[in-house]
Design an enzyme around this catalytic site. Structure first.
Site, mmCIF file in Angstrom:
data_model
loop_
_atom_site.group_PDB
_atom_site.id
_atom_site.type_symbol
_atom_site.label_atom_id
_atom_site.label_comp_id
_atom_site.label_asym_id
_atom_site.label_seq_id
_atom_site.Cartn_x
_atom_site.Cartn_y
_atom_site.Cartn_z
ATOM 1 C CD GLU A 141 37.116 -5.576 -30.973
ATOM 2 O OE1 GLU A 141 37.774 -4.664 -30.928
ATOM 3 O OE2 GLU A 141 36.039 -5.735 -30.849
ATOM 4 C CB THR A 201 42.466 -13.630 -27.645
ATOM 5 O OG1 THR A 201 41.209 -12.837 -28.177
ATOM 6 C CG2 THR A 201 41.833 -14.445 -26.589
ATOM 7 C CB CYS A 240 37.258 -16.583 -31.285
ATOM 8 S SG CYS A 240 38.047 -15.131 -32.206
#
Ligand SMILES: NC(=O)c1ccc[n+]([C@@H]2O[C@H](COP(=O)([O-])OP(=O)(O)OC[C@H]3O[C@@H](n4cnc5c(N)ncnc54)[C@H](O)[C@@H]3O)[C@@H](O)[C@H]2O)c1
Length: 440
Positions: free
Chosen positions: A147, A119, A259
């Site tokens: 992803e 990312t 994340c």
């Protein structure tokens, strides 16, 4: 196809293994020699349901190999799944990615395609393209392929994605990656081709939206608690509205993982860098930081601030069920806050104990069995919704705890059941269950 995946962490290992599963020849590279040594011996360094079997099958078939030698990564398709953690100001730390870019440059040929799976902030693709041109002397093909897998369901998500996003400038890149992903999109799920900038932004926007839903429902939960409403009933009341739905509207002790926290902050940093005020993103982050303290606040209130010398049992340490990943886990925030107030902690998690032990050493008591953690504890805090916590033997829980008190950061138990079983019970956004007479 012959494929190299550089970075064999949660994303790289799943990507490499799932790509091998459809017949590709994959080499996974990582600079962590211990990790690669484990994989070469057939042991998988992370817990992810179904992954170990898939790794074993593809290694045995000779389609999946592991190495620390980046030179072995020379192949037409080169996926980069390197970590992009947060710097203190929230921006993404791309230093590991840049060092890999410098290392892979000598391996590239004009037909190679470098695929960024990490990312990365908007504009990274363009910057990588420019840097590789400097290093190689030719215009390299660089694609962004964010992803969207969820840890705990990573194999299923990779094998049956809702969509595959490719950001690139050349049709040839869309064609090659489209062919690679074709076996995973057989149920008519779309391959979305767009500019690299849009692909980079899509990943952040997706995570920011999901994090927003969680912070929203947590704010509603706290409002419910204050007003006497029950968030579970409210959740059903709004979730049946087809414009709203139920996904990601579970109240709890805040979101964690590698994340959401980092991506929300990184996107806010991008906004600021462009002179914009990311009001929603900042609020989502602040609500979450606050929410991670909600269970601690409830524990303090219950014990009237007198925590020293207490023992608390914690069930669930991973940031979510189905993984051993403890990055930014709400349970760790609770543990730190309690330990700082002199509380002894007896902790249990079916998969994450080893990772927690690595971080906390002898400061905690580690229990491989969930009931063992309750022995002599003043209360139980449930922080991860592992399935085997859902229907415990409440009689045994009562017997083992010094007092029948549960702090439930995941709303696993019904208020009626708690009342009937004689527990004092605190959950998120629902009325407290208090005994008619104080315990003990
Ligand atoms: N974990 C997730 O659920 C998830 C989901 C979607 C996207 N992502 C993104 O994917 C990226 C990777 O995340 P992750 O969770 O797999 O990270 P991770 O930390 O588990 O894995 C990164 C790997 O890269 C390796 N590495 C670092 N420098 C290297 C180098 N110079 N050469 C070779 N290997 C090197 C590390 O040793 C590590 O094994 C991040 O950008 C993350 O935001 C993660």
């Amino acid at each position: 196809m012959k494929i190299a995946v550089v970075g064999t962490g949660y994303v790289g290992l799943v990507t490499g293994t799932c790509l091998a599963e459809t017949g590709n020849e994959v080499i996974c590279v990582d600079c962590d020699a211990a990790k690669i040594a484990m994989l070469c011996k057939g042991r998988v360094p992370i817990y992810e349901p179904g992954l170990a079997e898939l790794v074993t099958r593809n290694v045995s078939a000779g389609r999946l190999n592991f190495t620390t030698d980046l030179a072995a990564a020379a192949s037409r398709l080169l996926f980069l799944a390197i970590g992009t953690p947060s710097l203190p100001d929230g921006t993404g730390d791309l230093s590991a990615l840049w060092s890999v870019i410098a290392e892979v440059a000598p391996l590239l040929k004009p037909e190679s395609i470098v695929v960024l799976k990490s990312t990365v902030p908007v504009g990274t693709n363009a910057a990588v393209t420019a840097r590789l041109e400097q290093l190689t002397g030719f215009r390299c093909q660089v694609a962004n392929n964010p992803e969207f897998l969820k840890e705990g369901a990573a194999i299923e998500d990779f094998m049956k994605p809702d969509r595959v996003v490719i950001g690139a400038r050349r049709d040839e890149v869309f064609d090659v990656l489209g062919e690679l992903y074709q076996p995973y999109l057989r149920t008519d799920k779309p391959l979305l081709c767009m500019s690299p900038e849009s692909a980079e932004m899509t990943k952040y926007a997706a995570n920011a939206m999901l994090a927003t839903k969680i912070s929203f429902i947590n704010e509603m939960a706290n409002l419910c608690q204050a007003t006497g409403a029950d968030i579970n009933q409210v959740r059903r009341g709004i979730g049946h509205d087809s414009r709203i739905g139920f996904a990601f509207l579970f109240p709890g002790a805040g979101y964690g993982g590698s994340c959401f926290p980092k991506d929300v902050r990184a996107l806010a940093a991008t906004a600021r860098a462009h002179g914009l005020r990311p009001q929603i993103l900042d609020a989502v982050h602040e609500v979450n930081v606050r929410q991670k303290m909600v269970v601690f606040d409830k524990i303090c209130r219950h014990f009237r601030g007198d925590l020293s010398g207490r023992t608390i049992a914690v069930w669930g340490l991973a940031f979510k069920p189905g993984t051993d990943d403890i990055r930014e886990a709400p349970a760790l925030v609770l543990i730190d806050a309690l330990a700082a107030r002199g509380v002894s902690l007896r902790v249990h998690d079916p998969e994450a104990l080893q990772n927690v032990r690595r971080q906390y050493g002898s400061r905690l008591v580690y229990c491989t069995q969930q009931y063992e953690a309750l022995q002599g504890a003043d209360a139980l805090a449930v922080m991860t919704e592992w399935k085997h916590f859902v229907h415990p033997d409440f009689r045994r829980v009562r017997q083992l705890l010094r007092q029948p008190v549960i702090f439930d950061g995941r709303n696993l138990y019904s208020l009626r059941q708690m009342r009937q079983s004689g527990f004092t019970y605190y959950s998120i956004g629902r009325p407290d269950v208090l005994p008619e007479k104080p315990h003990g």
